[in-house]
Design an enzyme around this catalytic site. Sequence first.
Site, PDB file in Angstrom:
ATOM      1  N   CYS A   1       0.875  -1.171   0.000  1.00 17.66           N
ATOM      2  CA  CYS A   1       0.000   0.000   0.000  1.00 17.66           C
ATOM      3  C   CYS A   1       0.918   1.230   0.000  1.00 17.66           C
ATOM      4  O   CYS A   1       2.067   1.126  -0.428  1.00 17.66           O
ATOM      5  CB  CYS A   1      -0.964  -0.019   1.189  1.00 17.66           C
ATOM      6  SG  CYS A   1      -0.213  -0.020   2.819  1.00 17.66           S
TER       7      CYS A   1
HETATM    8  C1  RB5 Z   1      -4.072   5.280   0.959  1.00 19.44           C
HETATM    9  O1  RB5 Z   1      -5.307   4.717   1.190  1.00 19.44           O
HETATM   10  C2  RB5 Z   1      -3.096   4.916   2.081  1.00 19.44           C
HETATM   11  O2  RB5 Z   1      -3.650   5.243   3.311  1.00 19.44           O
HETATM   12  C3  RB5 Z   1      -2.779   3.432   2.051  1.00 19.44           C
HETATM   13  O3  RB5 Z   1      -2.242   3.095   0.819  1.00 19.44           O
HETATM   14  C4  RB5 Z   1      -1.788   2.970   3.098  1.00 19.44           C
HETATM   15  O4  RB5 Z   1      -0.639   3.766   3.084  1.00 19.44           O
HETATM   16  C5  RB5 Z   1      -2.311   2.774   4.450  1.00 19.44           C
HETATM   17  O5  RB5 Z   1      -1.631   2.363   5.385  1.00 19.44           O
END
Ligand code: RB5
Length: 157
Positions: free
Chosen positions: A70
């Site tokens: 993420c």
């Molecule tokens: C974006 O939703 C961001 O919050 C996600 O990719 C991540 O970094 C969360 O921990």
Amino acid sequence: MEKENIRIAIDCDDAAIEMKNTLIAHLQTEGMDVVDLQFNAEGEKDYPEIGHNLAIHIQKKKYDRGILLCGTGLGMAIIANKVESVYAGVCHDVFSAERLQKSNNAQVLTMGARVIGSELAKKIVDAWLNSHFNGGRSLSKVEKIRSLEQQSFHPEA
Ligand code: RB5
């Protein structure tokens, strides 16, 4: 287990699609069996649902290891660790990736595409896949995690 026989699942949210594709191509080049779960194929899911889905697959032993990507790796690690018997850690350096396996016996590696580049991510994945939990002095600590986890998931037992 030989590296080529490890069943790997991978998934990501919108923040890490490029990194995910780079890692899939890298692992395939190395002859690894990697499945892209694509839980966000419709673009409707966020990291909690995507990470939870992969962690359930690990819990059910459909895959041996999972990679979750993420923006930071943090949200994916938090949600994966909410699934009983699944252990996840964020790694943005090679040493931690080795220890995530050797010390912690974690099935899930998480990384953040807004924190590191894909070239470093490849090296981190390789280090993690080339590392194995051999018990030793780490065994009792991992067993303590499992024991304490039971108290959290089954407080009435
Ligand atoms: C974006 O939703 C961001 O919050 C996600 O990719 C991540 O970094 C969360 O921990």
